[in-house]
Design a protein around this motif. Structure first.
Motif, PDB file in Angstrom:
ATOM      1  N   GLY A  12      32.782  50.826 -91.728  1.00  0.00           N
ATOM      2  CA  GLY A  12      32.274  49.814 -92.665  1.00  0.00           C
ATOM      3  C   GLY A  12      33.425  49.286 -93.606  1.00  0.00           C
ATOM      4  O   GLY A  12      33.017  48.251 -94.179  1.00  0.00           O
ATOM      5  N   LEU A  13      33.999  50.274 -94.356  1.00  0.00           N
ATOM      6  CA  LEU A  13      34.901  49.883 -95.247  1.00  0.00           C
ATOM      7  C   LEU A  13      36.242  49.043 -94.759  1.00  0.00           C
ATOM      8  O   LEU A  13      36.558  48.064 -95.428  1.00  0.00           O
ATOM      9  CB  LEU A  13      35.646  50.878 -95.960  1.00  0.00           C
ATOM     10  N   ARG A  14      36.465  49.092 -93.470  1.00  0.00           N
ATOM     11  CA  ARG A  14      37.270  48.216 -92.811  1.00  0.00           C
ATOM     12  C   ARG A  14      36.797  46.645 -92.938  1.00  0.00           C
ATOM     13  O   ARG A  14      37.604  45.756 -92.899  1.00  0.00           O
ATOM     14  CB  ARG A  14      37.866  48.695 -91.548  1.00  0.00           C
ATOM     15  N   ARG A  15      35.317  46.768 -92.300  1.00  0.00           N
ATOM     16  CA  ARG A  15      34.849  45.468 -92.393  1.00  0.00           C
ATOM     17  C   ARG A  15      34.788  44.807 -93.543  1.00  0.00           C
ATOM     18  O   ARG A  15      35.213  43.572 -93.706  1.00  0.00           O
ATOM     19  CB  ARG A  15      33.463  45.490 -91.617  1.00  0.00           C
ATOM     20  N   GLN A  16      34.523  45.307 -94.576  1.00  0.00           N
ATOM     21  CA  GLN A  16      34.587  44.827 -95.945  1.00  0.00           C
ATOM     22  C   GLN A  16      36.091  44.121 -96.430  1.00  0.00           C
ATOM     23  O   GLN A  16      36.224  43.299 -97.060  1.00  0.00           O
ATOM     24  CB  GLN A  16      33.921  45.809 -96.992  1.00  0.00           C
ATOM     25  N   LEU A  17      36.824  45.266 -95.825  1.00  0.00           N
ATOM     26  CA  LEU A  17      38.368  44.928 -96.459  1.00  0.00           C
ATOM     27  C   LEU A  17      38.626  43.490 -95.564  1.00  0.00           C
ATOM     28  O   LEU A  17      39.142  42.466 -96.372  1.00  0.00           O
ATOM     29  CB  LEU A  17      39.402  45.893 -96.128  1.00  0.00           C
ATOM     30  N   ALA A  18      38.674  43.318 -94.581  1.00  0.00           N
ATOM     31  CA  ALA A  18      38.442  42.139 -93.738  1.00  0.00           C
ATOM     32  C   ALA A  18      37.793  41.099 -94.282  1.00  0.00           C
ATOM     33  O   ALA A  18      38.411  39.794 -94.594  1.00  0.00           O
ATOM     34  CB  ALA A  18      38.278  42.242 -92.107  1.00  0.00           C
ATOM     35  N   ASP A  19      36.568  41.310 -94.582  1.00  0.00           N
ATOM     36  CA  ASP A  19      35.950  40.041 -95.335  1.00  0.00           C
ATOM     37  C   ASP A  19      36.570  39.589 -96.507  1.00  0.00           C
ATOM     38  O   ASP A  19      36.496  38.481 -96.728  1.00  0.00           O
ATOM     39  CB  ASP A  19      34.465  40.689 -95.658  1.00  0.00           C
ATOM     40  N   ARG A  20      37.081  40.729 -97.446  1.00  0.00           N
ATOM     41  CA  ARG A  20      37.726  40.153 -98.637  1.00  0.00           C
ATOM     42  C   ARG A  20      39.034  39.460 -98.342  1.00  0.00           C
ATOM     43  O   ARG A  20      39.432  38.427 -99.092  1.00  0.00           O
ATOM     44  CB  ARG A  20      38.054  41.448 -99.469  1.00  0.00           C
ATOM     45  N   LEU A  21      39.687  40.079 -97.489  1.00  0.00           N
ATOM     46  CA  LEU A  21      40.989  39.365 -97.093  1.00  0.00           C
ATOM     47  C   LEU A  21      40.691  37.908 -96.523  1.00  0.00           C
ATOM     48  O   LEU A  21      41.662  37.145 -97.041  1.00  0.00           O
ATOM     49  CB  LEU A  21      41.755  40.153 -96.123  1.00  0.00           C
ATOM     50  N   ALA A  22      39.752  37.826 -95.767  1.00  0.00           N
ATOM     51  CA  ALA A  22      39.554  36.469 -95.176  1.00  0.00           C
ATOM     52  C   ALA A  22      39.038  35.510 -96.192  1.00  0.00           C
ATOM     53  O   ALA A  22      39.276  34.483 -96.328  1.00  0.00           O
ATOM     54  CB  ALA A  22      38.521  36.517 -94.087  1.00  0.00           C
ATOM     55  N   ALA A  23      38.153  35.917 -97.298  1.00  0.00           N
ATOM     56  CA  ALA A  23      37.557  35.219 -98.419  1.00  0.00           C
ATOM     57  C   ALA A  23      38.753  34.653 -99.209  1.00  0.00           C
ATOM     58  O   ALA A  23      38.792  33.614 -99.787  1.00  0.00           O
ATOM     59  CB  ALA A  23      36.632  35.999 -99.060  1.00  0.00           C
ATOM     60  N   ALA A  24      39.724  35.551 -99.553  1.00  0.00           N
ATOM     61  CA  ALA A  24      40.882  35.220-100.039  1.00  0.00           C
ATOM     62  C   ALA A  24      41.939  34.228 -99.524  1.00  0.00           C
ATOM     63  O   ALA A  24      42.921  34.190-100.094  1.00  0.00           O
ATOM     64  CB  ALA A  24      41.552  36.491-100.844  1.00  0.00           C
ATOM     65  N   GLY A  25      41.577  33.940 -98.240  1.00  0.00           N
ATOM     66  CA  GLY A  25      42.559  33.088 -97.606  1.00  0.00           C
ATOM     67  C   GLY A  25      43.894  33.722 -96.909  1.00  0.00           C
ATOM     68  O   GLY A  25      44.584  33.204 -96.176  1.00  0.00           O
ATOM     69  N   ARG A  26      43.828  35.094 -97.031  1.00  0.00           N
ATOM     70  CA  ARG A  26      44.934  35.984 -96.436  1.00  0.00           C
ATOM     71  C   ARG A  26      44.661  36.186 -94.985  1.00  0.00           C
ATOM     72  O   ARG A  26      45.872  36.138 -94.200  1.00  0.00           O
ATOM     73  CB  ARG A  26      45.071  37.112 -97.237  1.00  0.00           C
ATOM     74  N   LEU A  27      43.489  36.480 -94.583  1.00  0.00           N
ATOM     75  CA  LEU A  27      43.486  36.872 -93.178  1.00  0.00           C
ATOM     76  C   LEU A  27      42.754  35.567 -92.417  1.00  0.00           C
ATOM     77  O   LEU A  27      41.646  35.155 -92.880  1.00  0.00           O
ATOM     78  CB  LEU A  27      42.224  38.095 -93.246  1.00  0.00           C
ATOM     79  N   ARG A  28      43.420  35.152 -91.526  1.00  0.00           N
ATOM     80  CA  ARG A  28      43.128  33.737 -91.127  1.00  0.00           C
ATOM     81  C   ARG A  28      42.570  33.562 -89.671  1.00  0.00           C
ATOM     82  O   ARG A  28      42.085  32.722 -89.321  1.00  0.00           O
ATOM     83  CB  ARG A  28      44.206  32.752 -91.444  1.00  0.00           C
ATOM     84  N   SER A  29      43.031  34.518 -88.865  1.00  0.00           N
ATOM     85  CA  SER A  29      43.013  34.578 -87.360  1.00  0.00           C
ATOM     86  C   SER A  29      42.251  35.785 -86.752  1.00  0.00           C
ATOM     87  O   SER A  29      42.388  36.688 -87.242  1.00  0.00           O
ATOM     88  CB  SER A  29      44.400  34.131 -86.724  1.00  0.00           C
ATOM     89  N   PRO A  30      41.336  35.379 -85.573  1.00  0.00           N
ATOM     90  CA  PRO A  30      40.382  36.394 -85.134  1.00  0.00           C
ATOM     91  C   PRO A  30      41.455  37.738 -84.770  1.00  0.00           C
ATOM     92  O   PRO A  30      40.965  38.957 -84.758  1.00  0.00           O
ATOM     93  CB  PRO A  30      39.870  35.951 -83.930  1.00  0.00           C
ATOM     94  N   GLY A  31      42.622  37.446 -84.129  1.00  0.00           N
ATOM     95  CA  GLY A  31      43.410  38.262 -83.588  1.00  0.00           C
ATOM     96  C   GLY A  31      43.765  39.623 -84.800  1.00  0.00           C
ATOM     97  O   GLY A  31      43.757  40.686 -84.683  1.00  0.00           O
TER      98      GLY A  31
END
Ligand SMILES: C[S@@+](CC[C@H](N)C(=O)[O-])C[C@H]1O[C@@H](n2cnc3c(N)ncnc32)[C@H](O)[C@@H]1O
Length: 395
Positions: A12-31
Motif C-alpha cells: 500500500g505504501l509503495r502505491r502511495q509513493l508511486a502516486d506521489r511521484l507521478a503527481a510530482a511529474g517524476r514518475l511518467r511511464s508505466p514501466g
C-alpha cells in the motif's frame, strides 16, 4: 491479536509513493511505475538513519522496526527521503545504534523522486544493457532489474561491505544483477559496452571509461559536483568511444561524491594579513551560495573551497582557498559594499567576476542553459552553445 501484515502494508505504501511521484511529474511511464510498486525498499534498506529536523548541527537517528515500531519504520522506508546507511566510510554498529551528528554520509538509498527522475531521463528501452555506478543499497539497481531483466543490469560499488549487503538483500528479494566491486571511476571491467550508463554518486568530470563503455548513440546520466557545490544532472549522448555531449537537465540534485574525488582535508594555510592586493568588488560572498551564480562560481573555481571566519572585532570574512594554485581571496565588508584581498598563482575573485560577466551577458540562465562536451583531451561546460563561453572541468 493478529500479526500486522508487513507485506500488504508495504504494498500500500509503495502505491502511495508511486502516486506521489507521478503527481510530482517524476514518475511518467508505466514501466517505472510498475517497478516502484514492486520493489520492496524496506527489504533492501531494512535499517537506516533518518535526518531529524532539529535546529543546529545536522543529526541523524537510527531507524529499525524495534526502535521506532513497525508502522513508523515502514512509513519512513517508503518516504521520499534519502535513507543513510553509512557514515565516514565506517560500518554502523547496529548492536547499539546511537544518533549521529558531525559526520559525513558515505552510502545511502537516494530519495526515490531523484532515482526515478534519473531513470526516466535515462530513456531505457527493452533489451538495453545498463551499467550503474554506486550500487549503495541496491534499490535503484532493483528498479532496473524489474524494468529490464537481471542479466541486463550491472552495478559497480567501491565499498566491499556495502556491495556485499546489497548483494544479499537483492538476492533475498529475487534480483540477481551483475555486481562488481571496485572504483567505478575506472569503469566496469569485463563488461560489454552498455546502451545506458547511470551514476548515483557525484563526479568532478565524466570518467573516460564511462564514455568508452557506453555504445555510440547511448546515453549517460550523471551528476557533476565540485568541492564548493553540486553542478547538477547531465545527460550526454555518446558519439564514439572518446566523445560525448549533452545538456544539464537540472542544477538541483546533490549526490555524495565519488569517494576517490572527495575534497582534500586541508586547503593550505590561511593567508597572512599583509599578503595579496586589495580592491573593491561589487560582489559579496552570496554569489558563491546563490543557486545560479553559485553554479557559475563553481565552474570558475574548480579547485577551491570557501568558508567564513569571525575576527575578534566581530567582522566576518569569507575565505576562498585553492591549494592547487596556492591562491586565495578574502572578502570583507567595506562600507555598503565589499573589499577583496587576493594573491597566488590565480586571482580567484577576478576569475569569478569574469565568469559572472559572461553569464550576465547571456541573460543569467540557470543550469539548464549550460551543456557539456567531452573529448579525448578535455571536458568543457559551455554556456548556451558548444561554441559559447566555456570552462574546463578538472580531469
Ligand atoms: C548515493 S549512494 C547510491 C545509492 C544507490 N543507487 C541506491 O539506490 O541505494 C552512492 C554510492 O556510491 C558509492 N561510491 C562512491 N564512490 C564510488 C566509486 N568510485 N565507485 C563506485 N561506487 C562508489 C558509495 O559507496 C555509495 O554506496
Amino acid at each position: 491479536m493478529t500479526e500486522p501484515d508487513v507485506e500488504s502494508i508495504a504494498a500500500g505504501l509503495r502505491r502511495q509513493l508511486a502516486d506521489r511521484l507521478a503527481a510530482a511529474g517524476r514518475l511518467r511511464s508505466p514501466g517505472w511505475r510498475a517497478a516502484v510498486e514492486a520493489v520492496p525498499r524496506h527489504e533492501l534498506v531494512p535499517r537506516f538513519y533518518a535526518e531529524t529536523d532539529a535546529p543546529g548541527l545536522t543529526t541523524w537517528v537510527p531507524v529499525t522496526p524495534e526502535l521506532v515500531g513497525l508502522d513508523e519504520w515502514l512509513r519512513l522506508a517508503y518516504a521520499d527521503e534519502t535513507l543513510i546507511t553509512q557514515f565516514d566510510g565506517r560500518e554502523i554498529d547496529w548492536a547499539d545504534p546511537q544518533p549521529v551528528s558531525d559526520a559525513h554520509p558515505t552510502s545511502s538509498s537516494t530519495l526515490p523522486s531523484l532515482v526515478v527522475r534519473m531513470l526516466e531521463d535515462l530513456r531505457v528501452e527493452e533489451g538495453h544493457r545498463v551499467t550503474e555506478y554506486g550500487t549503495g543499497t541496491g534499490y535503484s539497481t532493483a528498479l532496473m532489474c524489474h524494468y529490464l531483466a537481471d542479466d541486463r543490469v550491472t552495478s559497480v560499488e567501491t565499498d566491499p561491505h556495502v556491495s556485499a549487503r546489497a548483494d544479499a538483500n537483492l538476492a533475498r528479494c529475487g534480483y540477481r544483477p551483475r555486481l562488481l566491486i571496485g572504483d567505478g571511476l575506472g569503469g566496469a571491467p569485463g563488461c560489454p559496452p552498455a546502451h545506458r550508463t547511470i551514476a548515483t554518486m557525484g563526479v568532478r568530470s565524466i570518467p573516460a571509461a564511462w564514455v568508452r563503455q557506453t555504445r555510440p548513440g547511448g546515453l549517460i546520466v550523471a551528476t557533476l559536483r565540485g568541492w564548493m557545490r553540486s553542478l547538477g544532472l547531465v545527460r550526454l549522448t555518446v558519439e564514439d568511444e572518446h566523445t560525448a555531449h549533452g545538456r544539464f537537465l537540472t542544477g538541483d540534485p546533490t549526490f555524495m561524491m565519488a569517494r576517490q574525488q572527495d575534497a582534500p582535508a586541508s586547503f593550505g594555510m590561511l593567508p597572512a594579513p599583509d599578503e595579496g592586493a586589495t580592491r573593491d568588488t561589487r560582489y559579496g560572498p552570496e554569489v558563491l551560495t546563490m543557486p545560479d551564480s553559485g553554479f557559475v562560481a563553481q565552474l570558475a573555481l574548480p579547485h577551491a573551497r570557501h568558508f567564513s571566519l569571525s575576527a575578534d572585532d566581530g567582522t566576518v570574512s569569507t575565505y576562498v582557498l585553492d591549494a592547487r594554485n596556492d591562491a586565495f581571496a578574502v572578502l570583507t565588508p567595506d562600507g555598503d559594499g565589499w573589499a577583496v584581498r587576493q594573491g597566488g598563482r590565480v586571482l580567484l575573485w577576478d576569475a569569478i567576476e569574469q565568469a559572472l560577466a559572461l553569464w550576465q551577458d547571456a541573460a543569467s540562465p540557470g543550469p539548464t542553459g549550460f551543456g557539456l562536451t567531452v573529448t579525448p583531451d578535455a571536458q568543457h561546460v559551455w554556456l548556451a552553445a558548444p561554441d559559447g563561453p566555456s570552462w574546463r572541468l578538472p580531469a
